[in-house]
Design a protein around this motif. Structure first.
Motif, PDB file in Angstrom:
ATOM      1  N   ARG A  24       0.837  -1.197   0.000  1.00 12.96           N
ATOM      2  CA  ARG A  24       0.000   0.000   0.000  1.00 12.96           C
ATOM      3  C   ARG A  24       0.877   1.253   0.000  1.00 12.96           C
ATOM      4  N   TYR A  25       0.277   2.345  -0.515  1.00 10.32           N
ATOM      5  CA  TYR A  25       0.983   3.617  -0.641  1.00 10.32           C
ATOM      6  C   TYR A  25       0.162   4.721   0.000  1.00 10.32           C
ATOM      7  N   ILE A  26       0.808   5.833   0.285  1.00 15.19           N
ATOM      8  CA  ILE A  26       0.185   6.943   1.001  1.00 15.19           C
ATOM      9  C   ILE A  26      -0.213   8.055   0.021  1.00 15.19           C
ATOM     10  N   CYS A  27      -1.453   8.546   0.145  1.00 11.25           N
ATOM     11  CA  CYS A  27      -1.913   9.714  -0.613  1.00 11.25           C
ATOM     12  C   CYS A  27      -1.184  10.936  -0.053  1.00 11.25           C
ATOM     13  N   ASP A  28      -0.601  11.735  -0.916  1.00 13.77           N
ATOM     14  CA  ASP A  28       0.148  12.907  -0.469  1.00 13.77           C
ATOM     15  C   ASP A  28      -0.737  14.011   0.101  1.00 13.77           C
ATOM     16  N   LEU A  29      -2.016  13.969  -0.191  1.00 16.58           N
ATOM     17  CA  LEU A  29      -2.907  15.049   0.252  1.00 16.58           C
ATOM     18  C   LEU A  29      -3.646  14.714   1.542  1.00 16.58           C
ATOM     19  N   CYS A  30      -4.312  13.562   1.608  1.00 14.38           N
ATOM     20  CA  CYS A  30      -5.078  13.226   2.818  1.00 14.38           C
ATOM     21  C   CYS A  30      -4.368  12.194   3.690  1.00 14.38           C
ATOM     22  N   HIS A  31      -3.272  11.650   3.202  1.00 16.81           N
ATOM     23  CA  HIS A  31      -2.450  10.674   3.926  1.00 16.81           C
ATOM     24  C   HIS A  31      -3.161   9.358   4.201  1.00 16.81           C
ATOM     25  N   SER A  32      -4.182   9.056   3.400  1.00 16.42           N
ATOM     26  CA  SER A  32      -4.816   7.746   3.524  1.00 16.42           C
ATOM     27  C   SER A  32      -3.965   6.713   2.790  1.00 16.42           C
ATOM     28  N   SER A  33      -4.169   5.470   3.139  1.00 15.75           N
ATOM     29  CA  SER A  33      -3.407   4.379   2.558  1.00 15.75           C
ATOM     30  C   SER A  33      -4.248   3.682   1.493  1.00 15.75           C
ATOM     31  N   GLY A  34      -3.610   3.338   0.370  1.00 11.06           N
ATOM     32  CA  GLY A  34      -4.332   2.657  -0.690  1.00 11.06           C
ATOM     33  C   GLY A  34      -3.390   1.950  -1.636  1.00 11.06           C
ATOM     34  N   SER A  35      -3.977   1.272  -2.606  1.00  9.55           N
ATOM     35  CA  SER A  35      -3.147   0.563  -3.584  1.00  9.55           C
ATOM     36  C   SER A  35      -2.530   1.563  -4.552  1.00  9.55           C
ATOM     37  N   LEU A  36      -1.456   1.177  -5.176  1.00  7.82           N
ATOM     38  CA  LEU A  36      -0.775   2.038  -6.130  1.00  7.82           C
ATOM     39  C   LEU A  36      -1.687   2.363  -7.308  1.00  7.82           C
ATOM     40  N   SER A  37      -2.500   1.401  -7.727  1.00 11.31           N
ATOM     41  CA  SER A  37      -3.405   1.643  -8.852  1.00 11.31           C
ATOM     42  C   SER A  37      -4.512   2.637  -8.502  1.00 11.31           C
ATOM     43  N   GLY A  38      -4.757   2.876  -7.225  1.00 11.05           N
ATOM     44  CA  GLY A  38      -5.780   3.820  -6.791  1.00 11.05           C
ATOM     45  C   GLY A  38      -5.280   5.249  -6.674  1.00 11.05           C
ATOM     46  N   LEU A  39      -3.991   5.447  -6.885  1.00 11.08           N
ATOM     47  CA  LEU A  39      -3.410   6.782  -6.792  1.00 11.08           C
ATOM     48  C   LEU A  39      -3.066   7.304  -8.180  1.00 11.08           C
ATOM     49  N   ARG A  40      -3.255   8.598  -8.377  1.00 14.10           N
ATOM     50  CA  ARG A  40      -2.892   9.247  -9.647  1.00 14.10           C
ATOM     51  C   ARG A  40      -1.882  10.341  -9.346  1.00 14.10           C
ATOM     52  N   GLN A  41      -1.008  10.595 -10.305  1.00 18.45           N
ATOM     53  CA  GLN A  41      -0.004  11.630 -10.107  1.00 18.45           C
ATOM     54  C   GLN A  41      -0.424  12.916 -10.808  1.00 18.45           C
ATOM     55  N   CYS A  42      -0.408  14.009 -10.083  1.00 16.48           N
ATOM     56  CA  CYS A  42      -0.758  15.314 -10.619  1.00 16.48           C
ATOM     57  C   CYS A  42       0.330  15.770 -11.602  1.00 16.48           C
ATOM     58  N   VAL A  43      -0.091  16.282 -12.751  1.00 20.89           N
ATOM     59  CA  VAL A  43       0.870  16.708 -13.772  1.00 20.89           C
ATOM     60  C   VAL A  43       1.514  18.046 -13.425  1.00 20.89           C
ATOM     61  N   ILE A  44       0.967  18.765 -12.469  1.00 21.63           N
ATOM     62  CA  ILE A  44       1.526  20.061 -12.085  1.00 21.63           C
ATOM     63  C   ILE A  44       2.532  19.915 -10.940  1.00 21.63           C
ATOM     64  N   CYS A  45       2.093  19.354  -9.813  1.00 17.24           N
ATOM     65  CA  CYS A  45       2.953  19.302  -8.630  1.00 17.24           C
ATOM     66  C   CYS A  45       3.636  17.950  -8.428  1.00 17.24           C
ATOM     67  N   GLY A  46       3.129  16.903  -9.051  1.00 18.89           N
ATOM     68  CA  GLY A  46       3.727  15.576  -8.903  1.00 18.89           C
ATOM     69  C   GLY A  46       3.208  14.787  -7.720  1.00 18.89           C
ATOM     70  N   ARG A  47       2.324  15.376  -6.916  1.00 19.84           N
ATOM     71  CA  ARG A  47       1.770  14.646  -5.772  1.00 19.84           C
ATOM     72  C   ARG A  47       0.917  13.480  -6.256  1.00 19.84           C
ATOM     73  N   SER A  48       0.846  12.455  -5.427  1.00 23.62           N
ATOM     74  CA  SER A  48      -0.033  11.320  -5.712  1.00 23.62           C
ATOM     75  C   SER A  48      -1.296  11.487  -4.895  1.00 23.62           C
ATOM     76  N   GLY A  49      -2.444  11.399  -5.576  1.00 22.62           N
ATOM     77  CA  GLY A  49      -3.708  11.620  -4.897  1.00 22.62           C
ATOM     78  C   GLY A  49      -4.658  10.451  -5.061  1.00 22.62           C
ATOM     79  N   CYS A  50      -5.424  10.175  -4.014  1.00 24.39           N
ATOM     80  CA  CYS A  50      -6.452   9.140  -4.068  1.00 24.39           C
ATOM     81  C   CYS A  50      -7.682   9.713  -4.769  1.00 24.39           C
ATOM     82  N   SER A  51      -8.704   8.900  -4.957  1.00 25.92           N
ATOM     83  CA  SER A  51      -9.888   9.344  -5.686  1.00 25.92           C
ATOM     84  C   SER A  51     -10.609  10.501  -4.993  1.00 25.92           C
ATOM     85  N   SER A  52     -10.574  10.563  -3.673  1.00 25.70           N
ATOM     86  CA  SER A  52     -11.239  11.658  -2.981  1.00 25.70           C
ATOM     87  C   SER A  52     -10.434  12.961  -3.024  1.00 25.70           C
ATOM     88  N   CYS A  53      -9.169  12.874  -3.369  1.00 24.14           N
ATOM     89  CA  CYS A  53      -8.301  14.058  -3.454  1.00 24.14           C
ATOM     90  C   CYS A  53      -8.004  14.429  -4.898  1.00 24.14           C
TER      91      CYS A  53
END
Length: 103
Positions: free
Chosen positions: A28-57
């Motif tokens: 599992r990996y950490i969402c950079d915005l809300c710090h929730s834990s999830g699978s790598l496939s559930g996170l997306r990388q922002c093209v502007i800042c590079g943060r990884s965000g979950c579906s709610s972020c």
């Protein structure tokens, strides 16, 4: 607009760089915005800042994290104020409203 946003926001992570792993799990990996834990496939990388965000972020309209999409919305609010080409004719609107009231 994206170039303006990129110049105003600093990169947190390089393109295709993995997010931080959850220390309590191996898969599992950490969402950079809300710090929730999830699978790598559930996170997306922002093209502007590079943060990884979950579906709610995540903001699908711009394909950006909610942090960067908020800044994008502010930038878009500034554009119409400077652009008079698409500005509505306020005299015509007021006249239409007065005509509706008198009817």
């Amino acid at each position: 607009m994206f170039q303006t946003l990129k110049s105003q926001v600093s990169r947190v992570r390089k393109d295709n760089e993995s997010p931080n792993r959850d220390p309590e799990s191996f898969s599992r990996y950490i969402c950079d915005l809300c710090h929730s834990s999830g699978s790598l496939s559930g996170l997306r990388q922002c093209v502007i800042c590079g943060r990884s965000g979950c579906s709610s972020c995540w903001h699908d309209e711009y394909y950006l994290c909610k942090s960067c999409s908020g800044i994008m919305n502010l930038l878009l609010l500034e554009v119409p104020a400077n652009d008079t080409r698409n500005k509505p004719d306020t005299k015509a609107i007021i006249q239409d409203e007065q005509n509706d009231e008198s009817s």
